[in-house]
Design a protein around this motif. Structure first.
Motif, PDB file in Angstrom:
ATOM      1  N   THR A  66       0.847  -1.185   0.000  1.00  0.00           N
ATOM      2  CA  THR A  66       0.000   0.000   0.000  1.00  0.00           C
ATOM      3  C   THR A  66       0.887   1.242   0.000  1.00  0.00           C
ATOM      4  OG1 THR A  66      -0.088   0.161   2.409  1.00  0.00           O
ATOM      5  CG2 THR A  66      -1.762  -1.228   1.338  1.00  0.00           C
ATOM      6  N   GLU A  67       0.286   2.401  -0.132  1.00  0.00           N
ATOM      7  CA  GLU A  67       1.053   3.647  -0.132  1.00  0.00           C
ATOM      8  C   GLU A  67       1.776   3.874   1.191  1.00  0.00           C
ATOM      9  OE1 GLU A  67      -1.526   6.805  -1.387  1.00  0.00           O
ATOM     10  OE2 GLU A  67      -1.698   5.984  -3.416  1.00  0.00           O
ATOM     11  N   ASP A  68       1.306   3.221   2.265  1.00  0.00           N
ATOM     12  CA  ASP A  68       1.956   3.330   3.579  1.00  0.00           C
ATOM     13  C   ASP A  68       3.047   2.287   3.777  1.00  0.00           C
ATOM     14  OD1 ASP A  68       0.199   5.391   4.222  1.00  0.00           O
ATOM     15  OD2 ASP A  68      -1.287   3.993   5.022  1.00  0.00           O
ATOM     16  N   GLY A  69       3.217   1.379   2.800  1.00  0.00           N
ATOM     17  CA  GLY A  69       4.233   0.341   2.902  1.00  0.00           C
ATOM     18  C   GLY A  69       3.739  -0.956   3.507  1.00  0.00           C
ATOM     19  N   ASP A  70       2.435  -1.054   3.807  1.00  0.00           N
ATOM     20  CA  ASP A  70       1.873  -2.289   4.353  1.00  0.00           C
ATOM     21  C   ASP A  70       1.787  -3.346   3.256  1.00  0.00           C
ATOM     22  OD1 ASP A  70       1.536  -0.993   6.797  1.00  0.00           O
ATOM     23  OD2 ASP A  70      -0.501  -0.339   6.278  1.00  0.00           O
ATOM     24  N   GLU A  71       2.107  -4.590   3.604  1.00  0.00           N
ATOM     25  CA  GLU A  71       2.119  -5.688   2.627  1.00  0.00           C
ATOM     26  C   GLU A  71       0.784  -6.416   2.611  1.00  0.00           C
ATOM     27  OE1 GLU A  71       4.324  -9.963   2.191  1.00  0.00           O
ATOM     28  OE2 GLU A  71       5.593  -8.249   2.680  1.00  0.00           O
ATOM     29  N   ILE A  72       0.291  -6.713   1.403  1.00  0.00           N
ATOM     30  CA  ILE A  72      -0.887  -7.556   1.221  1.00  0.00           C
ATOM     31  C   ILE A  72      -0.563  -8.552   0.118  1.00  0.00           C
ATOM     32  CG2 ILE A  72      -2.537  -5.784   1.959  1.00  0.00           C
ATOM     33  CD1 ILE A  72      -3.249  -5.418  -1.028  1.00  0.00           C
ATOM     34  N   GLU A  73      -1.276  -9.650   0.078  1.00  0.00           N
ATOM     35  CA  GLU A  73      -1.072 -10.672  -0.955  1.00  0.00           C
ATOM     36  C   GLU A  73      -2.131 -10.465  -2.039  1.00  0.00           C
ATOM     37  OE1 GLU A  73       1.284 -13.553  -2.512  1.00  0.00           O
ATOM     38  OE2 GLU A  73       1.579 -12.668  -0.536  1.00  0.00           O
ATOM     39  N   VAL A  74      -1.699 -10.436  -3.305  1.00  0.00           N
ATOM     40  CA  VAL A  74      -2.640 -10.265  -4.414  1.00  0.00           C
ATOM     41  C   VAL A  74      -2.454 -11.377  -5.434  1.00  0.00           C
ATOM     42  CG1 VAL A  74      -2.862  -7.754  -4.219  1.00  0.00           C
ATOM     43  CG2 VAL A  74      -1.067  -8.709  -5.657  1.00  0.00           C
ATOM     44  N   THR A  75      -3.541 -11.703  -6.115  1.00  0.00           N
ATOM     45  CA  THR A  75      -3.542 -12.637  -7.235  1.00  0.00           C
ATOM     46  C   THR A  75      -4.278 -11.953  -8.370  1.00  0.00           C
ATOM     47  OG1 THR A  75      -3.587 -14.535  -5.748  1.00  0.00           O
ATOM     48  CG2 THR A  75      -4.279 -14.912  -8.026  1.00  0.00           C
ATOM     49  N   PHE A  76      -3.663 -11.909  -9.539  1.00  0.00           N
ATOM     50  CA  PHE A  76      -4.311 -11.287 -10.684  1.00  0.00           C
ATOM     51  C   PHE A  76      -3.825 -11.943 -11.961  1.00  0.00           C
ATOM     52  CE2 PHE A  76      -0.383  -9.021 -10.187  1.00  0.00           C
ATOM     53  CZ  PHE A  76       0.000  -8.610 -11.455  1.00  0.00           C
ATOM     54  N   SER A  77      -4.533 -11.667 -13.040  1.00  0.00           N
ATOM     55  CA  SER A  77      -4.177 -12.258 -14.329  1.00  0.00           C
ATOM     56  C   SER A  77      -3.909 -11.164 -15.349  1.00  0.00           C
ATOM     57  CB  SER A  77      -5.301 -13.160 -14.831  1.00  0.00           C
ATOM     58  OG  SER A  77      -6.461 -12.398 -15.102  1.00  0.00           O
ATOM     59  N   ALA A  78      -3.190 -11.547 -16.392  1.00  0.00           N
ATOM     60  CA  ALA A  78      -2.919 -10.658 -17.519  1.00  0.00           C
ATOM     61  C   ALA A  78      -2.982 -11.492 -18.796  1.00  0.00           C
ATOM     62  CB  ALA A  78      -1.548 -10.006 -17.378  1.00  0.00           C
ATOM     63  N   GLN A  79      -3.327 -10.854 -19.879  1.00  0.00           N
ATOM     64  CA  GLN A  79      -3.432 -11.553 -21.160  1.00  0.00           C
ATOM     65  C   GLN A  79      -2.096 -11.614 -21.882  1.00  0.00           C
ATOM     66  OE1 GLN A  79      -6.568 -12.551 -19.905  1.00  0.00           O
ATOM     67  NE2 GLN A  79      -6.413 -13.232 -21.982  1.00  0.00           N
ATOM     68  N   LYS A  80      -1.061 -11.043 -21.277  1.00  0.00           N
ATOM     69  CA  LYS A  80       0.290 -11.122 -21.845  1.00  0.00           C
ATOM     70  C   LYS A  80       1.265 -11.340 -20.705  1.00  0.00           C
ATOM     71  CE  LYS A  80       1.139  -6.160 -21.673  1.00  0.00           C
ATOM     72  NZ  LYS A  80       1.588  -4.992 -22.393  1.00  0.00           N
ATOM     73  N   ASP A  81       2.434 -11.831 -21.043  1.00  0.00           N
ATOM     74  CA  ASP A  81       3.489 -12.033 -20.057  1.00  0.00           C
ATOM     75  C   ASP A  81       4.059 -10.659 -19.724  1.00  0.00           C
ATOM     76  OD1 ASP A  81       5.312 -13.202 -18.384  1.00  0.00           O
ATOM     77  OD2 ASP A  81       6.533 -14.078 -19.975  1.00  0.00           O
ATOM     78  N   LEU A  82       3.846 -10.207 -18.498  1.00  0.00           N
ATOM     79  CA  LEU A  82       4.285  -8.876 -18.102  1.00  0.00           C
ATOM     80  C   LEU A  82       5.801  -8.823 -17.981  1.00  0.00           C
ATOM     81  CD1 LEU A  82       1.559  -8.180 -15.399  1.00  0.00           C
ATOM     82  CD2 LEU A  82       1.592  -7.386 -17.768  1.00  0.00           C
ATOM     83  N   ARG A  83       6.352  -7.646 -18.254  1.00  0.00           N
ATOM     84  CA  ARG A  83       7.798  -7.452 -18.218  1.00  0.00           C
ATOM     85  C   ARG A  83       8.293  -7.583 -16.785  1.00  0.00           C
ATOM     86  NH1 ARG A  83      10.855  -2.883 -17.596  1.00  0.00           N
ATOM     87  NH2 ARG A  83       9.019  -1.541 -17.643  1.00  0.00           N
ATOM     88  N   GLN A  84       9.171  -8.568 -16.574  1.00  0.00           N
ATOM     89  CA  GLN A  84       9.722  -8.801 -15.242  1.00  0.00           C
ATOM     90  C   GLN A  84      10.519  -7.580 -14.794  1.00  0.00           C
ATOM     91  OE1 GLN A  84      11.665 -12.511 -14.610  1.00  0.00           O
ATOM     92  NE2 GLN A  84      10.228 -13.600 -15.909  1.00  0.00           N
ATOM     93  N   GLY A  85      10.312  -7.210 -13.535  1.00  0.00           N
ATOM     94  CA  GLY A  85      10.997  -6.054 -12.968  1.00  0.00           C
ATOM     95  C   GLY A  85      10.229  -4.757 -13.129  1.00  0.00           C
ATOM     96  N   ALA A  86       9.169  -4.761 -13.942  1.00  0.00           N
ATOM     97  CA  ALA A  86       8.366  -3.551 -14.127  1.00  0.00           C
ATOM     98  C   ALA A  86       7.589  -3.256 -12.851  1.00  0.00           C
ATOM     99  CB  ALA A  86       7.406  -3.725 -15.301  1.00  0.00           C
ATOM    100  N   TYR A  87       7.326  -1.982 -12.609  1.00  0.00           N
ATOM    101  CA  TYR A  87       6.520  -1.569 -11.466  1.00  0.00           C
ATOM    102  C   TYR A  87       5.087  -1.354 -11.936  1.00  0.00           C
ATOM    103  CZ  TYR A  87      11.011  -0.733  -9.246  1.00  0.00           C
ATOM    104  OH  TYR A  87      12.277  -0.887  -8.735  1.00  0.00           O
TER     105      TYR A  87
END
Length: 117
Positions: A66-87
């Motif tokens: 989060t914007e405060d630096g708190d960690e959460i676990e997320v699961t999501f999908s994309a229709q393309k292989d996202l560029r590793q290291g991208a923010y």
């Protein structure tokens, strides 16, 4: 005269509703933002389309911040292989379900997120 004003008001209201529907992205409206640095996909899923083409879905499971630096676990999908290291800035609802995402530069990351990543 009252009939004319009533019709004019109805037309203006209709046009305003159309403009809102065409310009508001409901996948992003009212959502919280969390940030990730893209890792490798956790899994991939292939589906054969009616045209015979293969559509690949890439699933990502990783911590987000989060914007405060708190960690959460997320699961999501994309229709393309996202560029590793991208923010990415993810749009999440109250249940941490991702509805959309945007790529952002390192300079656009909040300070707490940059420190956590």
């Amino acid at each position: 005269m009252k009939k004319f004003i009533f019709i004019l008001f109805g037309v203006v209201l209709f046009v305003a509703a159309i403009v809102v529907l065409l310009t508001v992205d409901f996948n992003r409206a009212g959502k919280d933002n969390v940030y990730i640095q893209v890792d490798e996909p956790a899994s991939t899923e292939e589906d054969k389309l009616d045209t015979g083409e293969i559509a690949t879905t890439y699933w990502y499971e990783q911590p987000a911040y989060t914007e405060d630096g708190d960690e959460i676990e997320v699961t999501f999908s994309a229709q393309k292989d996202l560029r590793q290291g991208a923010y990415l800035m993810l749009y999440v609802d109250d249940d941490n379900e991702v509805s959309s995402y945007d790529e952002v530069s390192e300079e656009e990351l909040p300070a707490a997120v940059e420190e956590a990543l």
